[in-house]
Motif scaffolding. Structure first.
Motif, PDB file in Angstrom:
ATOM      1  N   ALA A   1      25.166  20.176 -47.947  1.00  0.00           N
ATOM      2  CA  ALA A   1      23.966  19.341 -47.997  1.00  0.00           C
ATOM      3  C   ALA A   1      24.241  17.946 -47.413  1.00  0.00           C
ATOM      4  O   ALA A   1      23.315  17.215 -47.076  1.00  0.00           O
ATOM      5  N   ASP A   2      25.524  17.608 -47.297  1.00  0.00           N
ATOM      6  CA  ASP A   2      25.933  16.341 -46.688  1.00  0.00           C
ATOM      7  C   ASP A   2      25.939  16.493 -45.164  1.00  0.00           C
ATOM      8  O   ASP A   2      26.607  17.387 -44.622  1.00  0.00           O
ATOM      9  N   HIS A   3      25.217  15.646 -44.489  1.00  0.00           N
ATOM     10  CA  HIS A   3      25.129  15.693 -43.029  1.00  0.00           C
ATOM     11  C   HIS A   3      26.498  15.641 -42.386  1.00  0.00           C
ATOM     12  O   HIS A   3      26.737  16.230 -41.311  1.00  0.00           O
TER      13      HIS A   3
ATOM     14  N   ARG B   1      18.976  26.358 -44.782  1.00  0.00           N
ATOM     15  CA  ARG B   1      18.493  25.360 -43.830  1.00  0.00           C
ATOM     16  C   ARG B   1      19.643  24.439 -43.400  1.00  0.00           C
ATOM     17  O   ARG B   1      19.780  24.108 -42.207  1.00  0.00           O
ATOM     18  N   ALA B   2      20.464  24.020 -44.361  1.00  0.00           N
ATOM     19  CA  ALA B   2      21.601  23.154 -44.038  1.00  0.00           C
ATOM     20  C   ALA B   2      22.589  23.869 -43.116  1.00  0.00           C
ATOM     21  O   ALA B   2      23.152  23.255 -42.198  1.00  0.00           O
ATOM     22  N   VAL B   3      22.805  25.159 -43.351  1.00  0.00           N
ATOM     23  CA  VAL B   3      23.707  25.935 -42.488  1.00  0.00           C
ATOM     24  C   VAL B   3      23.192  25.931 -41.056  1.00  0.00           C
ATOM     25  O   VAL B   3      23.945  25.714 -40.094  1.00  0.00           O
ATOM     26  N   ILE B   4      21.896  26.163 -40.888  1.00  0.00           N
ATOM     27  CA  ILE B   4      21.305  26.195 -39.547  1.00  0.00           C
ATOM     28  C   ILE B   4      21.401  24.827 -38.881  1.00  0.00           C
ATOM     29  O   ILE B   4      21.697  24.713 -37.679  1.00  0.00           O
ATOM     30  N   GLU B   5      21.191  23.767 -39.646  1.00  0.00           N
ATOM     31  CA  GLU B   5      21.295  22.417 -39.081  1.00  0.00           C
ATOM     32  C   GLU B   5      22.717  22.116 -38.619  1.00  0.00           C
ATOM     33  O   GLU B   5      22.923  21.512 -37.556  1.00  0.00           O
ATOM     34  N   HIS B   6      23.707  22.517 -39.430  1.00  0.00           N
ATOM     35  CA  HIS B   6      25.101  22.326 -38.999  1.00  0.00           C
ATOM     36  C   HIS B   6      25.395  23.148 -37.747  1.00  0.00           C
ATOM     37  O   HIS B   6      26.136  22.691 -36.860  1.00  0.00           O
ATOM     38  N   ALA B   7      24.827  24.344 -37.676  1.00  0.00           N
ATOM     39  CA  ALA B   7      25.040  25.184 -36.492  1.00  0.00           C
ATOM     40  C   ALA B   7      24.480  24.521 -35.243  1.00  0.00           C
ATOM     41  O   ALA B   7      25.092  24.558 -34.172  1.00  0.00           O
ATOM     42  N   ARG B   8      23.330  23.895 -35.365  1.00  0.00           N
ATOM     43  CA  ARG B   8      22.760  23.199 -34.200  1.00  0.00           C
ATOM     44  C   ARG B   8      23.684  22.075 -33.735  1.00  0.00           C
ATOM     45  O   ARG B   8      23.872  21.870 -32.532  1.00  0.00           O
TER      46      ARG B   8
END
Length: 302
Positions: free
Chosen positions: A172-174, A225-232
């Motif tokens: 959850a941490d950017h 959602r956090a997993v997908i954001e890290h993947a991007r």
């Protein structure tokens, strides 16, 4: 020899009946596993010509634990995963057979090198260990928020210590993946159960830690959602994301990937029973993202 056969027959009949009455889904299979454990052997039961003098008392203790719906894997202390025997411990999510398919999907759909792979929400480290075992030369970053699970992941990936980093971090941490170089693939079996979806299986309800089940938010998709954001942020162009989800979350996870952007070939892949269980998304070279499913399909089959 006949005495051993009689004791085994009686043990199998009574234990199977007992586990069946307790609602264990596969009473005969589990009974055989407990009998082998009580006998202290990995040999087929039919080949045994000797049993410990305390066999019945040991079996009684083991059967009582399974009767109370403690998972067989915790009683045995390990779980089979791909070619490996993964150590399991109370309080850490037990790896599931369906997650094994991630390795096959990665091999089938990746393009280019697989030098650097991340396993996000690694839990026991089962998936990370399988990748290290089956893809020579790959280095793996295994990320897990829970301290006990991270420690277990280090144990299960210890044979490949020179090719793996286990990082305790909150996705959850950017900045959870700060300092991580560009990745060729990201795999993940994150928590995804919605807040109001209480597991029906007693083994799950009583023994899997809530932190490993509930994904956050009403739909359970905060962590996915956090997993997908890290993947991007971390995948190279053409790099692949494979994320497990509930069989009803295919459309929602595709929508997340499309909304977050930066992906193409966004698709859902079924497990071996035909249930939609995996999001596949490839990192595009367009920072704004591309239209999903460039080949016209929203569901991939093996």
């Amino acid at each position: 020899m006949s005495e051993v056969r009689d004791r085994l027959r009686q043990a199998l009949a009574t234990t199977s009946e007992r586990l069946g009455a307790a609602g264990v889904p596969s009473p005969s299979v589990d009974a055989r596993a407990l009998i082998a454990l009580a006998a202290g052997t990995e040999r087929p039961l039919v080949l045994l010509d000797h049993l410990p003098t305390d066999f019945e008392s040991r079996l009684e203790m083991l059967a009582a634990r399974r009767e109370a719906r403690e998972p067989l894997q915790l009683i045995e202390g390990h779980a089979a995963f791909r070619r490996l025997r993964i150590t399991v411990r109370p309080g850490v999510f037990i790896p599931r057979p369906e997650t094994e398919l991630v390795v096959d999907l990665l091999r089938q759909h990746h393009r280019g090198p697989l030098a650097r792979v991340a396993d996000l929400c690694t839990g026991s480290g089962a998936l990370a260990a399988a990748l290290l075992d089956e893809i020579p030369g790959t280095t793996v970053l295994a990320v897990e928020i829970d301290e006990a699970a991270a420690d277990l992941a280090r144990l299960n990936t210890a044979p490949w210590a020179d090719r793996v980093e286990v990082r305790q971090a909150d996705l959850a941490d950017h900045d959870a993946l700060a300092g991580v170089p560009v990745l060729d693939a990201i795999v993940s079996n994150p928590p995804y159960v919605p807040a109001d979806a209480v597991p029906q299986d007693l083994e799950v309800l009583r023994h899997d830690p809530p932190r490993a089940l509930y994904g956050g938010g009403e739909d359970g998709l905060d962590l996915p959602r956090a997993v997908i954001e890290h993947a991007r942020r971390k995948l190279r162009t053409g790099g692949l994301l494979i994320m497990e989800h509930a069989d009803v979350q295919g459309p929602a996870t595709r929508e997340l990937a499309q909304h977050i952007g930066g992906f193409e070939d966004v698709a859902t892949c079924p497990d071996l029973t035909g249930r939609d269980r995996f999001l596949l998304a490839r990192r595009s070279d367009d920072e704004g993202g591309q239209d999903p499913i460039s080949h016209g399909s929203e569901r991939l089959t093996r």
